[in-house]
Design a protein around this motif. Structure first.
Motif, PDB file in Angstrom:
ATOM      1  N   LYS A   1     -59.463  59.393  76.310  1.00  0.00           N
ATOM      2  CA  LYS A   1     -59.364  57.844  77.236  1.00  0.00           C
ATOM      3  C   LYS A   1     -58.505  58.261  78.191  1.00  0.00           C
ATOM      4  O   LYS A   1     -58.255  58.120  78.870  1.00  0.00           O
ATOM      5  CB  LYS A   1     -59.241  56.731  76.354  1.00  0.00           C
ATOM      6  CG  LYS A   1     -60.363  55.665  77.008  1.00  0.00           C
ATOM      7  CD  LYS A   1     -60.249  54.678  76.122  1.00  0.00           C
ATOM      8  CE  LYS A   1     -60.546  53.148  77.096  1.00  0.00           C
ATOM      9  NZ  LYS A   1     -60.996  53.298  78.481  1.00  0.00           N
TER      10      LYS A   1
ATOM     11  N   PHE B   1     -63.770  60.198  85.729  1.00  0.00           N
ATOM     12  CA  PHE B   1     -65.260  59.233  85.383  1.00  0.00           C
ATOM     13  C   PHE B   1     -66.585  60.753  85.460  1.00  0.00           C
ATOM     14  O   PHE B   1     -66.386  60.977  86.204  1.00  0.00           O
ATOM     15  CB  PHE B   1     -65.828  58.513  86.427  1.00  0.00           C
ATOM     16  CG  PHE B   1     -65.164  57.377  85.791  1.00  0.00           C
ATOM     17  CD1 PHE B   1     -63.604  56.879  87.040  1.00  0.00           C
ATOM     18  CD2 PHE B   1     -64.954  56.558  85.632  1.00  0.00           C
ATOM     19  CE1 PHE B   1     -63.262  55.428  87.039  1.00  0.00           C
ATOM     20  CE2 PHE B   1     -64.088  55.310  84.917  1.00  0.00           C
ATOM     21  CZ  PHE B   1     -63.691  55.348  85.608  1.00  0.00           C
TER      22      PHE B   1
ATOM     23  N   PHE C   1     -75.500  56.542  85.801  1.00  0.00           N
ATOM     24  CA  PHE C   1     -74.385  55.973  85.067  1.00  0.00           C
ATOM     25  C   PHE C   1     -73.242  56.651  84.562  1.00  0.00           C
ATOM     26  O   PHE C   1     -73.182  57.998  84.706  1.00  0.00           O
ATOM     27  CB  PHE C   1     -75.781  55.519  84.002  1.00  0.00           C
ATOM     28  CG  PHE C   1     -76.557  55.236  84.371  1.00  0.00           C
ATOM     29  CD1 PHE C   1     -77.921  55.594  84.396  1.00  0.00           C
ATOM     30  CD2 PHE C   1     -76.563  53.214  83.336  1.00  0.00           C
ATOM     31  CE1 PHE C   1     -79.127  54.668  84.870  1.00  0.00           C
ATOM     32  CE2 PHE C   1     -77.871  52.763  83.927  1.00  0.00           C
ATOM     33  CZ  PHE C   1     -78.862  53.586  84.465  1.00  0.00           C
ATOM     34  N   PHE C   2     -72.040  55.476  84.591  1.00  0.00           N
ATOM     35  CA  PHE C   2     -70.665  56.199  84.645  1.00  0.00           C
ATOM     36  C   PHE C   2     -69.643  56.074  82.849  1.00  0.00           C
ATOM     37  O   PHE C   2     -70.435  55.128  82.673  1.00  0.00           O
ATOM     38  CB  PHE C   2     -69.554  55.270  85.322  1.00  0.00           C
ATOM     39  CG  PHE C   2     -70.280  55.041  86.902  1.00  0.00           C
ATOM     40  CD1 PHE C   2     -71.260  55.546  88.136  1.00  0.00           C
ATOM     41  CD2 PHE C   2     -69.238  56.718  86.942  1.00  0.00           C
ATOM     42  CE1 PHE C   2     -71.014  55.882  88.758  1.00  0.00           C
ATOM     43  CE2 PHE C   2     -69.357  57.077  88.778  1.00  0.00           C
ATOM     44  CZ  PHE C   2     -70.207  56.523  90.134  1.00  0.00           C
ATOM     45  N   GLY C   3     -69.465  56.684  82.239  1.00  0.00           N
ATOM     46  CA  GLY C   3     -69.005  56.785  81.698  1.00  0.00           C
ATOM     47  C   GLY C   3     -67.401  55.839  81.634  1.00  0.00           C
ATOM     48  O   GLY C   3     -67.025  55.479  82.533  1.00  0.00           O
ATOM     49  N   PRO C   4     -66.578  55.485  80.510  1.00  0.00           N
ATOM     50  CA  PRO C   4     -65.411  54.752  80.577  1.00  0.00           C
ATOM     51  C   PRO C   4     -64.398  55.141  80.825  1.00  0.00           C
ATOM     52  O   PRO C   4     -63.627  54.731  81.758  1.00  0.00           O
ATOM     53  CB  PRO C   4     -65.150  55.015  78.840  1.00  0.00           C
ATOM     54  CG  PRO C   4     -65.567  56.427  78.327  1.00  0.00           C
ATOM     55  CD  PRO C   4     -66.804  56.974  79.319  1.00  0.00           C
TER      56      PRO C   4
ATOM     57  N   ARG D   1     -58.060  58.708  81.607  1.00  0.00           N
ATOM     58  CA  ARG D   1     -57.012  58.548  82.652  1.00  0.00           C
ATOM     59  C   ARG D   1     -55.579  59.541  82.341  1.00  0.00           C
ATOM     60  O   ARG D   1     -55.664  59.464  81.223  1.00  0.00           O
ATOM     61  CB  ARG D   1     -56.280  56.918  82.085  1.00  0.00           C
ATOM     62  CG  ARG D   1     -55.265  57.132  83.244  1.00  0.00           C
ATOM     63  CD  ARG D   1     -54.515  55.577  83.146  1.00  0.00           C
ATOM     64  NE  ARG D   1     -55.097  54.262  82.881  1.00  0.00           N
ATOM     65  CZ  ARG D   1     -55.486  53.843  84.535  1.00  0.00           C
ATOM     66  NH1 ARG D   1     -54.638  54.542  85.618  1.00  0.00           N
ATOM     67  NH2 ARG D   1     -56.155  52.773  85.412  1.00  0.00           N
TER      68      ARG D   1
ATOM     69  N   TYR E   1     -71.515  48.430  92.245  1.00  0.00           N
ATOM     70  CA  TYR E   1     -71.254  48.455  91.941  1.00  0.00           C
ATOM     71  C   TYR E   1     -70.051  47.871  91.148  1.00  0.00           C
ATOM     72  O   TYR E   1     -69.474  47.332  92.245  1.00  0.00           O
ATOM     73  CB  TYR E   1     -71.117  49.740  91.195  1.00  0.00           C
ATOM     74  CG  TYR E   1     -71.736  51.481  90.719  1.00  0.00           C
ATOM     75  CD1 TYR E   1     -72.276  52.177  91.803  1.00  0.00           C
ATOM     76  CD2 TYR E   1     -71.853  51.439  89.574  1.00  0.00           C
ATOM     77  CE1 TYR E   1     -73.313  53.166  92.162  1.00  0.00           C
ATOM     78  CE2 TYR E   1     -73.300  52.182  89.081  1.00  0.00           C
ATOM     79  CZ  TYR E   1     -73.437  53.312  90.272  1.00  0.00           C
ATOM     80  OH  TYR E   1     -74.579  54.115  89.921  1.00  0.00           O
TER      81      TYR E   1
ATOM     82  N   LYS F   1     -61.705  49.667  83.281  1.00  0.00           N
ATOM     83  CA  LYS F   1     -63.194  49.926  82.297  1.00  0.00           C
ATOM     84  C   LYS F   1     -63.592  51.387  83.545  1.00  0.00           C
ATOM     85  O   LYS F   1     -63.661  51.482  84.756  1.00  0.00           O
ATOM     86  CB  LYS F   1     -63.455  48.401  82.913  1.00  0.00           C
ATOM     87  CG  LYS F   1     -63.078  47.454  81.273  1.00  0.00           C
ATOM     88  CD  LYS F   1     -62.910  47.437  80.484  1.00  0.00           C
ATOM     89  CE  LYS F   1     -62.756  46.582  79.901  1.00  0.00           C
ATOM     90  NZ  LYS F   1     -62.409  47.579  78.407  1.00  0.00           N
ATOM     91  N   SER F   2     -65.094  50.999  83.726  1.00  0.00           N
ATOM     92  CA  SER F   2     -66.207  51.994  83.635  1.00  0.00           C
ATOM     93  C   SER F   2     -66.790  51.130  85.100  1.00  0.00           C
ATOM     94  O   SER F   2     -66.071  49.941  85.269  1.00  0.00           O
ATOM     95  CB  SER F   2     -66.453  52.270  82.555  1.00  0.00           C
ATOM     96  OG  SER F   2     -67.530  53.497  83.963  1.00  0.00           O
ATOM     97  N   LEU F   3     -67.222  51.955  85.651  1.00  0.00           N
ATOM     98  CA  LEU F   3     -67.994  51.383  86.459  1.00  0.00           C
ATOM     99  C   LEU F   3     -69.966  50.547  86.100  1.00  0.00           C
ATOM    100  O   LEU F   3     -70.420  51.520  85.494  1.00  0.00           O
ATOM    101  CB  LEU F   3     -68.647  52.039  87.965  1.00  0.00           C
ATOM    102  CG  LEU F   3     -66.994  52.144  88.770  1.00  0.00           C
ATOM    103  CD1 LEU F   3     -66.250  53.032  87.912  1.00  0.00           C
ATOM    104  CD2 LEU F   3     -67.988  52.487  90.409  1.00  0.00           C
TER     105      LEU F   3
ATOM    106  N   SER G   1     -73.517  49.158  86.406  1.00  0.00           N
ATOM    107  CA  SER G   1     -74.734  49.659  88.298  1.00  0.00           C
ATOM    108  C   SER G   1     -74.884  47.253  87.984  1.00  0.00           C
ATOM    109  O   SER G   1     -75.243  47.360  87.140  1.00  0.00           O
ATOM    110  CB  SER G   1     -76.095  50.332  87.974  1.00  0.00           C
ATOM    111  OG  SER G   1     -76.722  50.094  89.217  1.00  0.00           O
TER     112      SER G   1
END
Lengths: 114, 111
Positions: A9, A90, A104-107, A110, B35, B41-43, B45
């Motif tokens: 992460k 991402f 669909f995105f992962g967390p 950084r 989004y 945080k993430s994105l 939908s």
């Protein structure tokens, strides 16, 4: 039962080092992507793989090399890290054959290069 | 090359008010996505818009698409603090199938 997962992460490293980020999806999707989000929150696609085949390869330094061992995994290896590589990376996945082709995105990972 | 512009870039609004975020894109596309991203945080939908005139609503958010004008709007009704986040529109490039993101609109809702 996370849909798209990334490790690590957080990644803090020195200039010149080589590092990898891993991504896995359990959605059964056929396509995976890497995006870079810079400090101004701008999101840009880097690569995409469809069934382990490279489909999109944006103008990215060749220090960045994606690898897809199977359609559920897409890793990103970065050689000779530079300060400008600091960003959030991402991973995303989608089913291209589906009508929505929603990604669909992962967390996110950084990456901080010192 | 497809370009996607959002405005405003930053929006500070009072709870209970209505407002609209605009997303313009430069070339033909048949798919547009919205989004949401919370800080760090993430994105997530929100909406997928596939055809001209498409309108989708979820709670206080409503998105629409006008493919002839190459314009999508995200309308916020009676804003609440929980809607504070950055909102991105993203458009699929017709020739390359790439998802091109807008600059994002940072929404802050205050009491």
């Amino acid at each position: 039962d996370t849909a798209v997962s990334q490790t690590p992460k957080y990644l803090v490293t020195q200039m010149g080092n080589d590092k990898s980020i891993k991504c896995e999806q359990n959605l059964g999707h056929d396509t995976m992507y890497w995006y870079k989000q810079d400090s101004k929150k701008f999101l840009k696609i880097m690569f995409s793989y469809n069934n382990k085949e490279l489909i999109i390869n944006e103008t990215v330094p060749n220090r960045f090399s994606p690898k897809s061992p199977d359609k559920a995994h897409l890793n990103l290896h970065i050689n000779s890290l530079e300060l400008g590589d600091s960003a959030v990376y991402f991973c995303a996945s989608s089913q291209v054959s589906g009508s929505y082709n929603e990604q669909f995105f992962g967390p996110g990972t950084r990456l901080t290069v010192l | 090359e497809l370009k996607v512009e959002q405005n405003p870039l930053f929006l500070s609004m009072q709870e209970g008010k209505n407002y609209t975020i605009y997303c313009n894109y430069s070339t033909t596309s048949d798919r547009l996505y919205w989004y949401r991203q919370d800080p760090g945080k993430s994105l997530e939908s929100l909406f997928v818009l596939l055809s001209n005139g498409a309108v989708k609503q979820e709670g206080r958010l409503m998105a629409s698409l006008d493919t002839k004008a190459r314009l999508s709007t995200l309308h916020i009704t009676a804003a609440v603090h929980d809607l504070s986040a950055t909102y991105f529109c993203a458009v699929v490039s017709y020739n390359t199938d790439k998802l091109i993101f807008g600059t994002g609109t940072r929404l802050q809702v205050f009491p």
